[in-house]
Design a protein around this motif. Structure first.
Motif, short mmCIF file in Angstrom:
data_model
loop_
_atom_site.label_atom_id
_atom_site.label_comp_id
_atom_site.label_asym_id
_atom_site.label_seq_id
_atom_site.Cartn_x
_atom_site.Cartn_y
_atom_site.Cartn_z
N GLY A 119 0.79 -1.23 0.00
CA GLY A 119 0.00 0.00 0.00
C GLY A 119 0.82 1.28 0.00
N PRO A 120 1.75 1.46 0.96
CA PRO A 120 2.52 2.70 0.96
C PRO A 120 3.37 2.89 -0.29
CG PRO A 120 2.67 1.59 3.08
CD PRO A 120 2.02 0.64 2.14
N ALA A 121 3.96 1.81 -0.78
CA ALA A 121 4.77 1.94 -2.00
C ALA A 121 3.90 2.36 -3.18
CB ALA A 121 5.47 0.62 -2.30
N LEU A 122 2.70 1.75 -3.29
CA LEU A 122 1.79 2.10 -4.38
C LEU A 122 1.31 3.54 -4.24
CD1 LEU A 122 0.49 0.66 -6.83
CD2 LEU A 122 -1.49 0.23 -5.38
N LEU A 150 -5.16 9.72 -7.96
CA LEU A 150 -4.78 8.46 -8.61
C LEU A 150 -4.62 7.30 -7.62
CD1 LEU A 150 -4.11 6.98 -11.19
CD2 LEU A 150 -1.74 7.79 -11.00
N PRO A 151 -3.87 7.42 -6.52
CA PRO A 151 -3.79 6.28 -5.60
C PRO A 151 -5.14 5.90 -4.99
CG PRO A 151 -2.77 8.22 -4.64
CD PRO A 151 -3.02 8.54 -6.07
N ASN A 152 -6.04 6.88 -4.83
CA ASN A 152 -7.36 6.56 -4.31
C ASN A 152 -8.23 5.86 -5.34
OD1 ASN A 152 -7.61 7.95 -1.48
ND2 ASN A 152 -6.54 9.41 -2.76
N ILE A 153 -8.04 6.20 -6.62
CA ILE A 153 -8.76 5.49 -7.69
C ILE A 153 -8.31 4.03 -7.72
CG2 ILE A 153 -9.04 5.33 -10.19
CD1 ILE A 153 -8.87 8.38 -10.29
N ILE A 315 9.01 8.28 0.98
CA ILE A 315 8.28 7.99 2.22
C ILE A 315 7.51 6.68 2.08
CG2 ILE A 315 6.42 8.79 3.74
CD1 ILE A 315 7.26 11.64 3.13
N GLY A 316 6.87 6.47 0.93
CA GLY A 316 6.17 5.21 0.70
C GLY A 316 7.10 4.02 0.75
#
Length: 349
Positions: A119-122, A150-153, A315-316
């Motif tokens: 998740g964080p990397a994406l 975009l990450p929420n989509i 950070i991801g």
């Protein structure tokens, strides 16, 4: 993302914490109500409703244009999802055998750790693809106007897969509601049956092409007879389960015992630390660094006003390494320590 909503830098940490707190606070207010609703209407519809609510709120969160909208979306997302407790209850109902329950309950932290790795990397890789600074005017492109959509989509599309899987293949684990007609399961069985028939046809065609024997050793009639016999043997047990009376509801004094109160207090303190850490650490990493000579008010190591100035992808990546280390600790370090010293002593340590 909070910074992109035109929040001053010195207030970003506060409003990021509030955005997380309103989610947990709303979930706390409605969690018991969703549990009662799942007792009445069944686990499956409430789980699917919670997933759908979260999917829609994730999209609205990614397209938020102001801080009040973002805070309201987070509150609605928490209030409309009580799945944390309901899914644990559903797992216990699906696996009633005590010796198998530890293995069943270990699946949830396993999935959580997998999500904390990818998740964080994406999210870090997809966030703000145009690298727009919060003070820059937005361009005409959609992802330039909404840099964190975009990450929420992508997350919403993953939720859609989970919702579809639940509709088609999740059986109702609550016994008093399991006899209801589930059209989702009926469609799922038809899809599965069609896929199996297609697989058998392809496999038969491939064997015939290679000149192998395609005739099965057991005739279908004998196999169906065995299946029908097994079904006849199971039918009295299923009917007795369906007509089983609902167990009496526990009283408040049965639930709010001293031991459960201590467990709740301990878990609340752990959640307070974990959520505060997870919310403040990325803000600290992203905050621009400050020179020790810039102001006389810095007294290291406890009094400072700067961060590391790291961008979202890095950070991801750091949070991904954090998830990997947590997974390794859970599966390699914790089990032998728990066997040797006991779970309670590990919790105290």
């Amino acid at each position: 993302m909070i910074e992109s909503l035109r929040v001053p830098k010195d207030e970003v940490a506060k409003w990021a914490g509030i955005a997380s707190a309103v989610f947990s606070f709303a979930q706390c207010l409605t969690g018991i109500l969703w549990g009662l609703a799942s007792d009445k209407f069944g686990r499956k519809p409430i789980i699917l409703f919670g997933l759908t609510n979260t999917m829609l709120m994730i999209l609205l969160w990614g397209f938020s244009t102001s801080l009040p909208m973002a805070i309201a979306v987070r509150a609605i997302s928490g209030a409309g999802n009580g799945n944390v407790g309901i899914i644990r209850t559903a797992v216990a109902e699906m696996v009633p055998w005590k010796e198998l329950q530890p293995r069943a309950f270990s699946i949830m932290p396993l999935v959580f750790n997998i999500g904390s790795v990818f998740g964080p990397a994406l999210g870090g890789a997809l966030a703000n693809p145009y690298h727009r600074h919060p003070s820059d005017p937005p361009g005409s492109a959609l992802l330039d106007q909404f840099p964190y959509a975009l990450p929420n989509i992508v997350a919403a599309s993953i939720f859609l897969i989970g919702i579809t899987t639940g509709i088609l293949f999740l059986r109702e684990p609550l016994e008093t509601c399991s006899s209801r007609r589930d059209y989702g399961l009926i469609i799922g069985k038809k899809i599965t049956g069609a896929a199996k028939r297609q697989y058998i046809n392809i496999k038969t065609w491939w064997r015939q092409r290679r000149g192998e024997e395609a005739e099965p050793l057991l005739k279908p009639s004998s196999a169906s007879t065995c299946a029908s016999t097994a079904a006849d043997e199971e039918s009295p047990r299923k009917s007795s389960i369906r007509h089983r009376t609902r167990p009496p509801k526990p009283r408040l004094r049965d639930v709010a015992s001293k031991q459960s109160a201590l467990n709740l207090l301990s878990y609340s303190l752990l959640a307070l630390h974990a959520l505060g850490y997870d919310q403040l650490l990325p803000i600290f990493m992203h905050h621009p660094p400050q020179s020790p000579d810039s102001t006389p008010s810095i007294h290291l190591p406890f009094k400072f006003a700067g961060g590391f100035g790291i961008d979202s992808p890095r950070i991801g990546l750091l949070f991904t390494l954090y998830g990997v280390s947590g997974m390794l600790g859970q599966f390699l370090i914790f089990p032998p320590l728990a066997r040797r010293f006991g779970v309670l002593n590990c919790l105290k340590a």
